[in-house]
Scaffold this motif. Structure first.
Motif, mmCIF file in Angstrom:
data_model
loop_
_atom_site.group_PDB
_atom_site.id
_atom_site.type_symbol
_atom_site.label_atom_id
_atom_site.label_comp_id
_atom_site.label_asym_id
_atom_site.label_seq_id
_atom_site.Cartn_x
_atom_site.Cartn_y
_atom_site.Cartn_z
ATOM 1 N N ASP A 13 -13.458 2.106 2.197
ATOM 2 C CA ASP A 13 -14.875 1.766 2.024
ATOM 3 C C ASP A 13 -15.619 2.829 1.246
ATOM 4 O OD1 ASP A 13 -14.499 -0.560 3.309
ATOM 5 O OD2 ASP A 13 -15.192 0.159 5.275
ATOM 6 N N ASP A 14 -15.189 4.052 1.401
ATOM 7 C CA ASP A 14 -15.852 5.120 0.660
ATOM 8 C C ASP A 14 -14.819 6.138 0.186
ATOM 9 O OD1 ASP A 14 -15.079 6.460 2.897
ATOM 10 O OD2 ASP A 14 -17.107 6.587 3.754
ATOM 11 N N LEU A 15 -15.300 7.111 -0.529
ATOM 12 C CA LEU A 15 -14.425 8.125 -1.099
ATOM 13 C C LEU A 15 -13.586 8.783 -0.011
ATOM 14 C CD1 LEU A 15 -13.669 9.811 -3.651
ATOM 15 C CD2 LEU A 15 -15.448 11.421 -2.936
ATOM 16 N N ASN A 16 -14.250 9.105 1.107
ATOM 17 C CA ASN A 16 -13.566 9.784 2.195
ATOM 18 C C ASN A 16 -12.344 8.991 2.674
ATOM 19 O OD1 ASN A 16 -13.494 12.018 4.062
ATOM 20 N ND2 ASN A 16 -14.009 10.496 5.630
ATOM 21 N N GLU A 17 -12.533 7.703 2.820
ATOM 22 C CA GLU A 17 -11.426 6.865 3.297
ATOM 23 C C GLU A 17 -10.317 6.757 2.256
ATOM 24 O OE1 GLU A 17 -12.168 2.924 4.732
ATOM 25 O OE2 GLU A 17 -13.629 3.640 6.211
ATOM 26 N N ARG A 18 -10.723 6.641 1.000
ATOM 27 C CA ARG A 18 -9.714 6.508 -0.045
ATOM 28 C C ARG A 18 -8.884 7.789 -0.157
ATOM 29 N NH1 ARG A 18 -11.417 5.146 -5.471
ATOM 30 N NH2 ARG A 18 -13.398 6.151 -5.053
ATOM 31 N N VAL A 19 -9.576 8.918 -0.089
ATOM 32 C CA VAL A 19 -8.841 10.186 -0.187
ATOM 33 C C VAL A 19 -7.945 10.373 1.045
ATOM 34 C CG1 VAL A 19 -9.044 12.707 -0.313
ATOM 35 C CG2 VAL A 19 -10.527 11.275 -1.705
ATOM 36 N N ALA A 20 -8.424 9.921 2.206
ATOM 37 C CA ALA A 20 -7.602 10.016 3.419
ATOM 38 C C ALA A 20 -6.332 9.186 3.250
ATOM 39 C CB ALA A 20 -8.400 9.540 4.630
ATOM 40 N N SER A 21 -6.477 8.016 2.651
ATOM 41 C CA SER A 21 -5.312 7.163 2.426
ATOM 42 C C SER A 21 -4.329 7.839 1.465
ATOM 43 C CB SER A 21 -5.793 5.813 1.867
ATOM 44 O OG SER A 21 -4.734 5.120 1.282
ATOM 45 N N LEU A 22 -4.890 8.433 0.408
ATOM 46 C CA LEU A 22 -4.056 9.161 -0.558
ATOM 47 C C LEU A 22 -3.322 10.305 0.132
ATOM 48 C CD1 LEU A 22 -3.299 9.537 -3.598
ATOM 49 C CD2 LEU A 22 -5.268 11.068 -3.777
ATOM 50 N N ALA A 23 -4.060 11.043 0.965
ATOM 51 C CA ALA A 23 -3.459 12.174 1.681
ATOM 52 C C ALA A 23 -2.303 11.690 2.555
ATOM 53 C CB ALA A 23 -4.517 12.885 2.533
ATOM 54 N N GLY A 24 -2.500 10.566 3.213
ATOM 55 C CA GLY A 24 -1.452 10.018 4.077
ATOM 56 C C GLY A 24 -0.188 9.705 3.295
ATOM 57 N N LYS A 25 -0.356 9.083 2.127
ATOM 58 C CA LYS A 25 0.804 8.712 1.316
ATOM 59 C C LYS A 25 1.524 9.955 0.796
ATOM 60 C CE LYS A 25 -1.033 4.319 -0.354
ATOM 61 N NZ LYS A 25 -0.006 3.495 0.311
ATOM 62 N N LEU A 26 0.725 10.924 0.318
ATOM 63 C CA LEU A 26 1.339 12.143 -0.216
ATOM 64 C C LEU A 26 2.078 12.888 0.888
ATOM 65 C CD1 LEU A 26 -1.552 13.432 -2.520
ATOM 66 C CD2 LEU A 26 0.670 12.544 -3.272
ATOM 67 N N SER A 27 1.450 12.922 2.056
ATOM 68 C CA SER A 27 2.047 13.655 3.159
ATOM 69 C C SER A 27 3.364 13.011 3.584
ATOM 70 C CB SER A 27 1.064 13.706 4.327
ATOM 71 O OG SER A 27 1.520 14.612 5.291
ATOM 72 N N ALA A 28 3.405 11.684 3.544
ATOM 73 C CA ALA A 28 4.632 10.977 3.927
ATOM 74 C C ALA A 28 5.783 11.347 2.986
ATOM 75 C CB ALA A 28 4.397 9.468 3.892
ATOM 76 N N VAL A 29 5.489 11.394 1.691
ATOM 77 C CA VAL A 29 6.543 11.770 0.742
ATOM 78 C C VAL A 29 6.945 13.227 0.966
ATOM 79 C CG1 VAL A 29 7.233 11.892 -1.684
ATOM 80 C CG2 VAL A 29 5.584 10.166 -0.964
ATOM 81 N N ALA A 30 5.951 14.086 1.161
ATOM 82 C CA ALA A 30 6.235 15.511 1.361
ATOM 83 C C ALA A 30 7.077 15.720 2.627
ATOM 84 C CB ALA A 30 4.928 16.302 1.446
ATOM 85 N N ASP A 31 6.830 14.913 3.657
ATOM 86 C CA ASP A 31 7.610 15.020 4.898
ATOM 87 C C ASP A 31 9.075 14.710 4.647
ATOM 88 O OD1 ASP A 31 5.610 15.798 6.523
ATOM 89 O OD2 ASP A 31 5.094 13.779 7.231
ATOM 90 N N ALA A 32 9.296 13.695 3.816
ATOM 91 C CA ALA A 32 10.670 13.282 3.523
ATOM 92 C C ALA A 32 11.425 14.397 2.811
ATOM 93 C CB ALA A 32 10.669 12.016 2.675
ATOM 94 N N VAL A 33 10.692 15.241 2.087
ATOM 95 C CA VAL A 33 11.318 16.330 1.339
ATOM 96 C C VAL A 33 11.749 17.452 2.267
ATOM 97 C CG1 VAL A 33 10.875 18.174 -0.317
ATOM 98 C CG2 VAL A 33 10.111 15.843 -0.816
ATOM 99 N N SER A 34 10.841 17.838 3.171
ATOM 100 C CA SER A 34 11.135 19.042 3.963
ATOM 101 C C SER A 34 11.950 18.745 5.209
ATOM 102 C CB SER A 34 9.836 19.737 4.342
ATOM 103 O OG SER A 34 8.937 18.799 4.868
#
Ligand code: FAD
Ligand code: AMP
Lengths: 320, 267
Positions: free
Chosen positions: B246-267
């Motif tokens: 709905d807003d920037l905050n939510e969109r960035v939170a979603s982006l953070a979630g996706k990035l974090s998921a990939v980063a988790d798979a790496v480490s």
């Protein structure tokens, strides 16, 4: 037909060496013959045994004049060692030195050379190499017409060599070297934190849209919370915002991390050529039509200034 | 200091991928409405030569082996204030291999006289083979350094700085030498001044054919070193998921979630 692999002792055994030998092993499966590794300069670390476990024969030229790479001397030495071997394919890695010697070595051996192959194969006795063309917009298959085919390959992107289960014979050789007309007199490494870009699992890259050097500091914090290394587009390097060694692309580093986050990078084909093989690509860009998004798994259309600090904060919380 | 700079004319590399098309028969890109331009690294090379001339004096010759429109490359080089130019006509040969190009350039260079410094680009923006410099050095029997981004005259010799995998290296040599030039913030090509553009038409431009250089036909044919047997556009196209909220905050939170998921798979 035999395959020669030219390696620099000073680099030791790494992913690139494993990739070049892997390329040789794949070729040998169709061509037969033997794989001969030619090591120029004293092998560093465990290189000798690692290499000997993956090829059929190892020739080492470790005399002091070959200790540190000098282009003229190295080419002279390679010519002397390779000519009597009569290999029909000579493979090298994608480091600066290998790239530098490739055409001149081919010339001295009466062969043909090619750069940046992602595959080398033997087709009815002819050597074919596949590489990108037109700045990554196309792929081309080349037939090398003269023998040997001297090719440097995109080593880190190729399947690494498997140990053969045997240990190759080792031979020391020495060559006669004259005075070089050109000498490297100084080598300076930029202080580099973390792993080298080509080996990074996660990369955060910045482009021209950042508008200056300062935002790279902002990206540094983001990279830190992600455990990432930093890269850049050529536009950012050319502007002097970050060192040339950060450049990713056709004329920069070729990387293939698990995650590549492109911030304010449009995704020109020449940039994509260096990172298109990344597992997951994500982007932050104000322009939803930017070509980079055609290669992204996910992304956000937004000004980086609004995204990066907030994103860093959220990731820091999530990844405590 | 007598410097020779080799410049190649190429299809505009900024042509967007969506407008890029292949001519299946000739196995080359179709030019379509795209421009022909000077390869950028050749301009970096010329700029490097111009700056050196500014410091130590001397003369710069621009050399191109090209097709019908190749004179444009040399006029631009002259407008960037190269002193003179030579054009070898490609006469129907398209996409000659690197050895043919090196032999043609070497023959032209020998006819032009003695040079202290011969500069080429690190690679061309069309085929990007990057073999010409090394082969040219071998043809001329000169030493060669690649990926050079700065050149200084020092006493009788030259000091070259080149980019390495980890930083840079300095080399010393006596002339003559061949160097392949890469881009650097210091060699961004200058924009020609209007007056220099006008002057460029009054500067000497020599034109030669293959016959003038006494080249044998096989070499000039440009297919004895390598040949492109297939050219294709790789397919890819994946669907990008633009993060929602709905807003920037939510969109960035979603982006953070996706990035974090990939980063988790790496480490
Ligand atoms: C022979 C040759 C070799 C080359 N080799 C390389 C190479 O190795 N590597 C390489 O990178 N390039 C290379 N290039 C250059 C390449 O063609 C492009 O010019 C370059 O990649 C563009 O860099 P960029 O994406 O940073 O800049 P631009 O193309 O200018 O893109 C900037 C992007 O930032 C976005 N933006 C602007 N402001 C913001 C904001 N506030 N927030 C978010 N987004 C914003 C814009 O929408 C745009 O998409 C080469 C070119 C040639 C001809
Ligand atoms: N047809 C040509 N005319 C003049 N110079 C050329 C030509 N082809 C290649 N070169 C030079 O060689 C460099 C590298 O090109 P390439 O080896 O084709 O990638 C270019 O930047 C030019 O300096």
């Amino acid at each position: 037909m035999s395959i020669a692999i030219v390696l620099f002792g000073e680099y030791g055994f790494d992913r690139a060496v494993a990739g070049v030998i892997g390329c040789g092993q794949a070729l040998k499966a169709t061509t037969g013959g033997e794989i001969v590794a030619v090591v120029i300069g004293a092998p560093a670390g465990e290189m000798t045994s690692e290499v000997a476990g993956r090829v059929d024969r190892v020739i080492v030229a470790s005399q002091p004049e070959l200790g540190e790479y000098q282009p003229e001397t190295a080419i002279d030495a390679m010519k002397q060692i390779l000519a009597p071997l009569g290999a029909s394919i000579v493979l090298l890695g994608n480091d600066t030195y290998s790239q530098e010697v490739t055409p001149r070595l081919a010339s001295r051996l009466g062969g043909s050379s090619l750069a940046d192959a992602v595959e080398v194969k033997s087709v009815n006795g002819a050597v074919h190499a596949i590489r990108s063309a037109y700045g990554g917009k196309a792929m081309a298959t080349y037939e090398l017409k003269r023998s040997p085919a001297v090719v440097w390959v995109r080593a880190r992107a190729l399947a690494p060599a498997e140990p053969t289960g045997a240990v190759a014979t080792m031979e020391e050789t020495s060559v006669n070297l004259g005075e070089a007309a050109l000498r490297i007199v100084e080598r300076r490494a930029e202080v580099q934190e973390g792993v080298r870009l080509e080996d990074a699992q996660i990369i955060v890259s910045g482009g021209r849209g950042l508008g200056g050097p300062e935002p790279f500091e902002m990206l540094k914090e983001l990279a830190q919370v992600l455990g990432a290394e930093q890269g850049a587009s050529r536009a950012a390097c050319d502007a002097g915002w970050v060192p040339p060694s950060w450049q990713v692309g056709q004329t920069g580093k070729k990387v293939a991390p698990e995650l590549y986050l492109a911030i304010a990078i449009s995704g020109a084909s020449q940039h994509l050529l260096g990172m298109g093989d990344s597992k997951v690509i994500a982007a932050v860009n104000t322009d939803g039509d930017a070509p980079i998004f055609k290669h992204c798994s996910f992304g956000i259309v937004e000004d980086y200034k609004n995204v990066v600090p907030l994103l860093t904060e959220k990731l820091a919380e999530m990844r405590k | 200091m007598r410097t020779l700079v080799c410049l190649k004319q190429i299809l505009d590399p900024d042509l967007p991928a969506r407008d890029f098309q292949i001519d299946a028969e000739s196995r080359e890109a179709k030019q379509g409405s795209a421009n022909l331009v000077t390869n950028i690294f050749c301009e970096n090379a010329l700029e490097t030569a111009l700056q050196l001339r500014d410091r130590v004096g001397g003369e710069i010759t621009a050399l191109c082996y090209g097709g019908e429109k190749a004179e444009d490359v040399l006029r631009k080089a002259l407008a960037m204030t190269a002193d003179n130019a030579a054009l070898v006509s490609r006469e129907g040969v398209s996409n000659p291999d690197s050895l043919a190009v090196a032999k043609v350039l070497a023959a032209a260079i020998r006819k032009l006289g003695d040079f202290d410094l011969i500069l080429v680009g690190r690679e061309s923006g069309d085929w990007g083979v990057g073999q010409t410099g090394g082969l040219l050095a071998e043809e001329l029997g000169m030493p060669c350094l690649t990926l050079v981004d700065e050149i200084e005259a020092e006493g009788e010799g030259l000091r070259l700085r080149r980019q390495s995998d980890v930083g840079f290296e300095i080399a010393e040599c006596s002339s003559p030498v061949v160097a392949t030039i890469t881009n650097h913030e210091a060699n961004v090509p200058r924009i020609p001044k209007t007056r220099d553009v006008m002057m460029s038409y009054r500067k000497p431009l020599t034109q030669w054919t293959h016959a003038d250089l006494e080249l044998d036909n096989e070499v000039a044919g440009g297919r004895s070193y390598y040949e492109v047997v297939e050219l294709f556009v790789p397919t890819k196209d994946i669907e990008c998921e633009f993060v929602e909220g709905d807003d920037l905050n939510e969109r960035v939170a979603s982006l953070a979630g996706k990035l974090s998921a990939v980063a988790d798979a790496v480490s």
